[in-house]
Design a protein around this motif. Structure first.
Motif, PDB file in Angstrom:
ATOM      1  N   PHE A   1      42.542  48.128  37.085  1.00  0.00           N
ATOM      2  CA  PHE A   1      40.795  47.510  37.685  1.00  0.00           C
ATOM      3  C   PHE A   1      40.375  46.602  36.055  1.00  0.00           C
ATOM      4  CE2 PHE A   1      42.435  47.384  41.905  1.00  0.00           C
ATOM      5  CZ  PHE A   1      43.441  46.496  42.650  1.00  0.00           C
TER       6      PHE A   1
ATOM      7  N   GLU B   1      36.791  41.894  38.524  1.00  0.00           N
ATOM      8  CA  GLU B   1      38.011  42.057  39.326  1.00  0.00           C
ATOM      9  C   GLU B   1      37.871  42.459  40.534  1.00  0.00           C
ATOM     10  OE1 GLU B   1      41.964  41.582  35.908  1.00  0.00           O
ATOM     11  OE2 GLU B   1      41.509  43.899  37.360  1.00  0.00           O
TER      12      GLU B   1
ATOM     13  N   LYS C   1      39.961  45.264  27.793  1.00  0.00           N
ATOM     14  CA  LYS C   1      40.673  44.612  29.617  1.00  0.00           C
ATOM     15  C   LYS C   1      40.717  43.210  29.541  1.00  0.00           C
ATOM     16  CE  LYS C   1      40.835  48.361  32.416  1.00  0.00           C
ATOM     17  NZ  LYS C   1      39.721  48.682  33.884  1.00  0.00           N
TER      18      LYS C   1
ATOM     19  N   LEU D   1      51.289  43.027  40.812  1.00  0.00           N
ATOM     20  CA  LEU D   1      50.885  41.593  40.042  1.00  0.00           C
ATOM     21  C   LEU D   1      52.325  40.919  39.278  1.00  0.00           C
ATOM     22  CD1 LEU D   1      49.145  39.740  37.753  1.00  0.00           C
ATOM     23  CD2 LEU D   1      49.819  41.046  36.313  1.00  0.00           C
TER      24      LEU D   1
ATOM     25  N   ASN E   1      44.055  41.192  29.032  1.00  0.00           N
ATOM     26  CA  ASN E   1      44.083  40.536  30.327  1.00  0.00           C
ATOM     27  C   ASN E   1      44.468  38.442  29.419  1.00  0.00           C
ATOM     28  OD1 ASN E   1      44.229  42.424  32.318  1.00  0.00           O
ATOM     29  ND2 ASN E   1      42.000  41.770  32.707  1.00  0.00           N
TER      30      ASN E   1
ATOM     31  N   ARG F   1      44.314  39.607  40.000  1.00  0.00           N
ATOM     32  CA  ARG F   1      44.397  40.095  38.313  1.00  0.00           C
ATOM     33  C   ARG F   1      44.500  38.855  37.487  1.00  0.00           C
ATOM     34  NH1 ARG F   1      46.415  45.233  38.600  1.00  0.00           N
ATOM     35  NH2 ARG F   1      44.639  45.624  36.887  1.00  0.00           N
TER      36      ARG F   1
ATOM     37  N   LEU G   1      49.199  45.280  30.780  1.00  0.00           N
ATOM     38  CA  LEU G   1      48.097  45.535  32.302  1.00  0.00           C
ATOM     39  C   LEU G   1      47.178  47.066  31.962  1.00  0.00           C
ATOM     40  CD1 LEU G   1      47.195  44.010  34.818  1.00  0.00           C
ATOM     41  CD2 LEU G   1      49.194  45.288  35.661  1.00  0.00           C
TER      42      LEU G   1
ATOM     43  N   PRO H   1      44.339  50.779  41.343  1.00  0.00           N
ATOM     44  CA  PRO H   1      44.224  50.535  41.878  1.00  0.00           C
ATOM     45  C   PRO H   1      44.897  50.944  43.403  1.00  0.00           C
ATOM     46  CG  PRO H   1      45.555  49.123  40.426  1.00  0.00           C
ATOM     47  CD  PRO H   1      44.902  50.234  39.742  1.00  0.00           C
TER      48      PRO H   1
ATOM     49  N   GLU I   1      47.030  36.954  35.230  1.00  0.00           N
ATOM     50  CA  GLU I   1      48.065  36.075  36.604  1.00  0.00           C
ATOM     51  C   GLU I   1      47.772  34.651  35.860  1.00  0.00           C
ATOM     52  OE1 GLU I   1      49.120  34.634  40.770  1.00  0.00           O
ATOM     53  OE2 GLU I   1      48.244  36.847  40.716  1.00  0.00           O
TER      54      GLU I   1
END
Length: 388
Positions: free
Chosen positions: A128, A132, A294, A33, A298, A4, A125, A153, A7
């Motif tokens: 996806f 990714e 995103k 995660l 992220n 991800r 979050l 996911p 992270e």
């Protein structure tokens, strides 16, 4: 395992905050995660009734079991814990000790802002990001396959049919969260409201029209929209406020956080149906805007996306605000590039003058190119667009 993009952001925040919070829609991968990013921390689910009761009745005793911190999943279910967490991290200011996850934005965020302000590093979050999956060599199929399946996911790491998964998602999560946040007298009306929202994906929000079509009051529509926003089902894209010499539309646009859920609610059940559906362009626009969002979330940053539309119908799908400059992004679902795709961008650039950054176009084809001073990106090559 799909890496991800959030992270590294969590690792960075863990060096500067004693508590981290991961929020987002259900089934977006928050727990996975958290456990991957902090493998040494004990994991505690507050959805377990006995665990939640222990935390509510004896918060000091509960936290004493985790002197070095823990991952507290669905933390908003136990608001009594937050004051005691504040006391604990103020007394022992080691960084990155506790990780909170939560699916209801209202519950988790209100508790954080009331008792833990300044002590929490936050990451939102979403499902996806396309990149990714591409980086993990996970096949997403054609553009229509990807729009139909969406990017939650479970639909990419299990052999699940989208129609069955989304049916269960709506029943077990969306409707349950609705009951917890507000009292819905007629669930069938709320289900109709969900479908009406999907039918308006990518359109200007007209609450009066929604109220009339659903047979409820304007106030009820406002409450229901707030719940969908809190549960990360829908979001509102705001119009940019800068005039640029034109009278502007001031109404936000309605989008879903996942195109698969929107397509399911529209009654689209296969890629062939989607390929000829009148909402295909709106779903593609929704997908691109979500991908841009995103990339920002992220990184632990707030979205900086807007749209621009004059009262005469001139429009740019996305404006990315960067300081006092604006980067325009046009979105076209067609697979074959034509020069007509650029007309809206060129008109906006004339209005914007020195406020404008280089323009971009994302389209439904497979080739990256430069045309008419605009960078053109294939739908699966959006990583080449500048970061929002």
């Amino acid at each position: 395992m799909v890496l991800r993009q959030a992270e590294p952001t969590l690792a960075q925040l863990a060096r500067g905050y004693p508590i981290l919070a991961i929020t987002g829609p259900r089934q977006s991968g928050k727990t996975t995660l958290a456990r991957k990013a902090f493998p040494g921390q004990p994991y505690v689910s507050l959805e377990d009734p006995d665990t939640c009761a222990f935390a509510e009745e004896d918060p000091r005793g509960f936290l004493a079991r985790y002197p070095d911190g823990a991952i507290l999943d669905e933390a908003q279910r136990c608001p009594a814990l937050f004051s005691y967490l504040q006391t604990r991290v103020d007394a022992d200011q080691r960084m990155g000790r506790f990780v909170l996850t939560g699916s209801q934005q209202f519950g988790l965020m209100s508790s954080i802002t009331q008792t833990l302000a300044g002590r929490v590093g936050l990451v939102q979050l979403l499902p996806f990001a396309l990149q990714e999956l591409l980086d993990a060599k996970v096949s997403v199929g054609s553009l229509d396959d990807m729009l139909l399946r969406g990017l939650y996911p479970p639909l990419h790491d299990r052999p699940l049919a989208p129609e069955q998964w989304f049916a269960n998602y709506v029943m077990t999560y969306v409707e349950r969260d609705v009951r917890q946040l507000i009292e819905v007298q007629n669930l069938s009306l709320f289900q109709r409201f969900l479908k009406m929202c999907a039918a308006r994906c990518g359109q200007l929000l007209n609450m009066s029209s929604l109220a009339n079509d659903c047979g409820v009051s304007h106030k009820t529509i406002g409450a229901w929209l707030s719940v969908l926003e809190a549960g990360y089902i829908v979001f509102l894209l705001q119009p940019h406020h800068q005039n640029l010499g034109k009278r502007l539309v001031k109404t936000p646009k309605l989008y879903f956080h996942d195109t698969g859920l929107a397509a399911y609610l529209m009654g689209i059940r296969d890629a062939d149906h989607l390929s000829i559906h009148p909402a295909r362009g709106a779903l593609f626009e929704n997908f691109v805007i979500c991908e841009l969002m995103k990339r920002r979330l992220n990184q632990g940053l707030a979205p900086n996306l807007y749209f621009w539309r004059s009262n005469t119908g001139e429009e740019v799908d996305v404006l990315i605000e960067q300081g006092d400059k604006l980067m325009p992004v046009e979105i076209k679902s067609g697979q074959t590039f034509t020069s007509g795709f650029l007309s809206g961008l060129h008109r906006w650039l004339q209005h914007a003058g020195d406020k404008a950054l280089p323009a971009h176009l994302v389209y439904g084809g497979d080739e990256n190119m430069a045309r008419g001073g605009v960078s053109v990106h294939a739908w699966h090559g959006m990583q080449h667009t500048p970061a929002p």
